[in-house]
Write an enzyme that holds these catalytic residues in place. Structure first.
Site, PDB file in Angstrom:
ATOM      1  N   ASN A 102      99.823  -6.503  18.769  1.00 14.50           N
ATOM      2  CA  ASN A 102     100.842  -5.872  19.607  1.00 14.50           C
ATOM      3  C   ASN A 102     101.105  -6.772  20.812  1.00 14.50           C
ATOM      4  O   ASN A 102     100.157  -7.251  21.452  1.00 14.50           O
ATOM      5  CB  ASN A 102     100.367  -4.492  20.070  1.00 14.50           C
ATOM      6  CG  ASN A 102     100.182  -3.531  18.912  1.00 14.50           C
ATOM      7  OD1 ASN A 102     100.943  -3.561  17.956  1.00 14.50           O
ATOM      8  ND2 ASN A 102      99.156  -2.701  18.979  1.00 14.50           N
ATOM      9  N   GLY A 138     103.803  -2.209  22.127  1.00 16.68           N
ATOM     10  CA  GLY A 138     102.734  -1.219  22.221  1.00 16.68           C
ATOM     11  C   GLY A 138     101.421  -1.786  22.720  1.00 16.68           C
ATOM     12  O   GLY A 138     100.368  -1.163  22.541  1.00 16.68           O
ATOM     13  N   HIS A 184      94.446  -9.782  21.470  1.00 16.43           N
ATOM     14  CA  HIS A 184      93.505  -9.273  20.465  1.00 16.43           C
ATOM     15  C   HIS A 184      94.225  -9.050  19.151  1.00 16.43           C
ATOM     16  O   HIS A 184      95.390  -8.678  19.122  1.00 16.43           O
ATOM     17  CB  HIS A 184      92.843  -7.971  20.945  1.00 16.43           C
ATOM     18  CG  HIS A 184      93.804  -6.930  21.404  1.00 16.43           C
ATOM     19  ND1 HIS A 184      94.382  -6.947  22.653  1.00 16.43           N
ATOM     20  CD2 HIS A 184      94.309  -5.827  20.785  1.00 16.43           C
ATOM     21  CE1 HIS A 184      95.191  -5.907  22.791  1.00 16.43           C
ATOM     22  NE2 HIS A 184      95.174  -5.210  21.660  1.00 16.43           N
TER      23      HIS A 184
HETATM   24  P1  5GP Z   1      96.708  -2.495  21.967  1.00 16.51           P
HETATM   25  O1  5GP Z   1      97.388  -1.159  22.076  1.00 16.51           O
HETATM   26  O2  5GP Z   1      96.690  -3.220  23.304  1.00 16.51           O
HETATM   27  O3  5GP Z   1      97.202  -3.357  20.843  1.00 16.51           O
HETATM   28  O4  5GP Z   1      95.214  -2.185  21.568  1.00 16.51           O
HETATM   29  C1  5GP Z   1      94.195  -1.954  22.464  1.00 16.51           C
HETATM   30  C2  5GP Z   1      93.080  -1.324  21.689  1.00 16.51           C
HETATM   31  O5  5GP Z   1      91.909  -1.431  22.461  1.00 16.51           O
HETATM   32  C3  5GP Z   1      93.286   0.159  21.404  1.00 16.51           C
HETATM   33  O6  5GP Z   1      93.249   0.351  19.990  1.00 16.51           O
HETATM   34  C4  5GP Z   1      92.143   0.838  22.133  1.00 16.51           C
HETATM   35  O7  5GP Z   1      91.619   1.909  21.390  1.00 16.51           O
HETATM   36  C5  5GP Z   1      91.145  -0.282  22.304  1.00 16.51           C
HETATM   37  N1  5GP Z   1      90.322  -0.208  23.495  1.00 16.51           N
HETATM   38  C6  5GP Z   1      90.751  -0.004  24.773  1.00 16.51           C
HETATM   39  N2  5GP Z   1      89.713  -0.056  25.636  1.00 16.51           N
HETATM   40  C7  5GP Z   1      88.613  -0.311  24.888  1.00 16.51           C
HETATM   41  C8  5GP Z   1      87.226  -0.480  25.213  1.00 16.51           C
HETATM   42  O8  5GP Z   1      86.797  -0.407  26.365  1.00 16.51           O
HETATM   43  N3  5GP Z   1      86.375  -0.719  24.174  1.00 16.51           N
HETATM   44  C9  5GP Z   1      86.822  -0.822  22.874  1.00 16.51           C
HETATM   45  N4  5GP Z   1      85.903  -1.060  21.935  1.00 16.51           N
HETATM   46  N5  5GP Z   1      88.112  -0.667  22.544  1.00 16.51           N
HETATM   47  C10 5GP Z   1      88.996  -0.416  23.539  1.00 16.51           C
END
Ligand code: 5GP
Ligand code: ZN
Length: 113
Positions: A86, A92, A99
């Protein structure tokens, strides 16, 4: 390292997390809010705000190679899996450290929302 970045803190060990993979440049751990039986985040140790922040394409290739290695380690290389990156507000993205989501362990629907 970005001081207020949760993923930098996980990569450095400042925030404890069960790392399922690590090497000199990449780290992987289970997503806090899994959307599939396997939902892993693969990150570079270097802080890139998003895909748009990466100038060296080799980083991206190596990041995906790490994801392939992890899929084998998790036993889903044969059944298949999905990668998601994303990027930015409309993409999103909620955590501003590059990541790759690695999702598998079930059939993944298409199209995404
Ligand atoms: P994005 O929406 O930025 O593509 O994904 C971020 C992801 O990071 C989400 O799926 C969320 O659940 C995960 N996430 C956010 N904070 C943490 C955290 O402190 N630890 C872990 N293991 N996952 C996290
Ligand atoms: Zn970071």
């Amino acid at each position: 390292m970005s001081d207020d970045c949760v993923f930098c803190k996980i990569a450095s060990g400042d925030i404890p997390a069960a790392l399922i993979y690590q090497d000199e440049r990449f780290v992987a751990f289970h997503d806090l809010s899994p959307q599939a039986p396997v939902h892993v985040l693969v990150i570079p140790r270097t802080h890139y705000t998003s895909l748009m922040d990466v100038k060296d394409a080799a980083v991206l290739g190596d990041l995906l190679e790490a994801a392939k290695t992890i899929s084998s380690q998790l036993g889903i290389a044969g059944t298949g899996w999905r990668t998601v990156i994303n990027t930015g507000q409309d993409g999103g993205q909620t955590v501003m450290h590059l990541h790759v989501h690695l999702l598998g362990g079930r059939f993944m629907q298409w199209p995404p929302g």
